[in-house]
Motif scaffolding. Structure first.
Motif, PDB file in Angstrom:
ATOM      1  N   MET A   1      25.242  54.640  14.357  1.00  0.00           N
ATOM      2  CA  MET A   1      25.733  54.589  15.568  1.00  0.00           C
ATOM      3  C   MET A   1      26.589  53.409  15.968  1.00  0.00           C
ATOM      4  O   MET A   1      26.590  52.703  15.252  1.00  0.00           O
ATOM      5  CB  MET A   1      24.246  54.354  16.598  1.00  0.00           C
ATOM      6  N   LYS A   2      27.448  53.654  16.863  1.00  0.00           N
ATOM      7  CA  LYS A   2      28.425  52.918  17.158  1.00  0.00           C
ATOM      8  C   LYS A   2      28.440  52.621  18.932  1.00  0.00           C
ATOM      9  O   LYS A   2      28.579  53.481  19.295  1.00  0.00           O
ATOM     10  CB  LYS A   2      29.837  53.355  16.701  1.00  0.00           C
ATOM     11  N   GLU A   3      28.589  51.334  19.029  1.00  0.00           N
ATOM     12  CA  GLU A   3      28.671  51.183  20.535  1.00  0.00           C
ATOM     13  C   GLU A   3      30.389  51.009  20.970  1.00  0.00           C
ATOM     14  O   GLU A   3      30.906  50.317  20.226  1.00  0.00           O
ATOM     15  CB  GLU A   3      28.032  49.853  21.054  1.00  0.00           C
ATOM     16  N   VAL A   4      30.865  51.673  21.910  1.00  0.00           N
ATOM     17  CA  VAL A   4      32.103  51.609  22.392  1.00  0.00           C
ATOM     18  C   VAL A   4      32.125  50.857  23.671  1.00  0.00           C
ATOM     19  O   VAL A   4      31.507  51.519  24.767  1.00  0.00           O
ATOM     20  CB  VAL A   4      32.810  53.027  22.311  1.00  0.00           C
ATOM     21  N   LYS A   5      33.081  49.875  23.986  1.00  0.00           N
ATOM     22  CA  LYS A   5      33.136  49.398  25.174  1.00  0.00           C
ATOM     23  C   LYS A   5      34.564  49.861  25.862  1.00  0.00           C
ATOM     24  O   LYS A   5      35.619  49.756  25.082  1.00  0.00           O
ATOM     25  CB  LYS A   5      33.227  47.761  25.172  1.00  0.00           C
ATOM     26  N   ILE A   6      34.474  50.313  27.103  1.00  0.00           N
ATOM     27  CA  ILE A   6      35.696  50.713  27.948  1.00  0.00           C
ATOM     28  C   ILE A   6      36.032  49.752  29.013  1.00  0.00           C
ATOM     29  O   ILE A   6      34.896  49.308  29.716  1.00  0.00           O
ATOM     30  CB  ILE A   6      35.326  52.321  28.419  1.00  0.00           C
ATOM     31  N   GLU A   7      37.120  49.356  29.098  1.00  0.00           N
ATOM     32  CA  GLU A   7      37.576  48.186  30.105  1.00  0.00           C
ATOM     33  C   GLU A   7      38.667  48.650  30.941  1.00  0.00           C
ATOM     34  O   GLU A   7      39.636  49.505  30.231  1.00  0.00           O
ATOM     35  CB  GLU A   7      37.978  46.926  29.109  1.00  0.00           C
ATOM     36  N   SER A   8      38.740  48.532  32.121  1.00  0.00           N
ATOM     37  CA  SER A   8      39.783  48.705  32.807  1.00  0.00           C
ATOM     38  C   SER A   8      40.434  47.338  33.459  1.00  0.00           C
ATOM     39  O   SER A   8      39.662  46.231  33.732  1.00  0.00           O
ATOM     40  CB  SER A   8      39.479  49.448  34.222  1.00  0.00           C
ATOM     41  N   THR A   9      41.673  47.562  33.601  1.00  0.00           N
ATOM     42  CA  THR A   9      42.216  46.241  34.146  1.00  0.00           C
ATOM     43  C   THR A   9      42.970  46.726  35.557  1.00  0.00           C
ATOM     44  O   THR A   9      43.802  47.556  35.650  1.00  0.00           O
ATOM     45  CB  THR A   9      43.423  45.665  33.118  1.00  0.00           C
ATOM     46  N   LEU A  10      42.580  45.882  36.623  1.00  0.00           N
ATOM     47  CA  LEU A  10      43.183  46.116  37.914  1.00  0.00           C
ATOM     48  C   LEU A  10      44.000  45.287  38.553  1.00  0.00           C
ATOM     49  O   LEU A  10      43.430  43.794  38.147  1.00  0.00           O
ATOM     50  CB  LEU A  10      42.008  47.033  38.808  1.00  0.00           C
ATOM     51  N   THR A  11      44.643  45.168  39.376  1.00  0.00           N
ATOM     52  CA  THR A  11      45.433  43.938  40.141  1.00  0.00           C
ATOM     53  C   THR A  11      44.802  44.217  41.594  1.00  0.00           C
ATOM     54  O   THR A  11      44.782  45.168  41.986  1.00  0.00           O
ATOM     55  CB  THR A  11      46.930  44.184  39.852  1.00  0.00           C
ATOM     56  N   VAL A  12      44.120  43.212  42.021  1.00  0.00           N
ATOM     57  CA  VAL A  12      43.727  42.929  43.401  1.00  0.00           C
ATOM     58  C   VAL A  12      44.755  42.038  44.129  1.00  0.00           C
ATOM     59  O   VAL A  12      44.770  40.846  44.056  1.00  0.00           O
ATOM     60  CB  VAL A  12      42.306  42.624  43.340  1.00  0.00           C
ATOM     61  N   TYR A  13      45.300  42.667  45.331  1.00  0.00           N
ATOM     62  CA  TYR A  13      45.941  41.786  46.199  1.00  0.00           C
ATOM     63  C   TYR A  13      44.909  41.485  47.213  1.00  0.00           C
ATOM     64  O   TYR A  13      43.992  42.230  47.935  1.00  0.00           O
ATOM     65  CB  TYR A  13      47.030  42.716  46.996  1.00  0.00           C
TER      66      TYR A  13
END
Length: 160
Positions: free
Chosen positions: A1-13
């Protein structure tokens, strides 16, 4: 088993006034489109504006129907119109404003799942990312550099 991390980068005004001028102008088109929403059932109106690579701005608003599944979201209204009228044009940016007509909405409201899938189809088709800006009636504006940030595990034609 392998754990996968998914990340998002957003800009907040912090607010509308912090947006680059060109984005503020596009968001203004979305605000005007929202006023054309037909949402007597949900009391939730949405406006969307697209900037195409040919300089055209296409707008859409949500259109409801007493038979709920027959309605259409603002984002898809605009995307499908752009695809029908300018099939070779690429969508560069999308601005979305959404909120209740009953109470003021201050949190940024992203596209629904069906709209994310429709945006994904066009982003994949045109082979370039679509910048997406979304907000509630007032307050913060969120920017995603690509649909992939808000729908990382996209279903596309490669699965068919």
């Amino acid at each position: 088993m392998k754990e996968v991390k998914i990340e998002s980068t957003l800009t907040v005004y912090d607010n509308f006034d912090e947006l680059p001028k060109s984005v503020a102008s596009l968001m203004q088109h979305a605000i005007e489109a929202r006023q054309k929403s037909y949402s007597p059932y949900s009391k939730f109106s949405v406006g969307a504006a697209l900037l195409l690579d040919n300089g055209e701005i296409i707008t859409g608003s949500n259109q409801e129907n007493a038979s709920y599944p027959s309605g259409l979201c603002a984002e898809r209204t605009a995307i499908y119109y752009a695809g029908a009228k300018y099939p070779e044009a690429k969508i560069v940016k999308m601005a979305i404003i959404a909120g209740s007509t009953i109470k003021q909405t201050m949190s940024p409201i992203p596209p629904c799942g069906a709209c994310r899938q429709a945006i994904a189809e066009y982003e994949i088709k045109q082979e370039t990312p679509i910048e997406i800006y979304f907000m509630g009636e007032i307050g913060k504006v969120v920017k995603s550099n690509s649909l992939a940030n808000i729908l990382p595990l996209v279903f596309d034609k490669s699965f068919l």
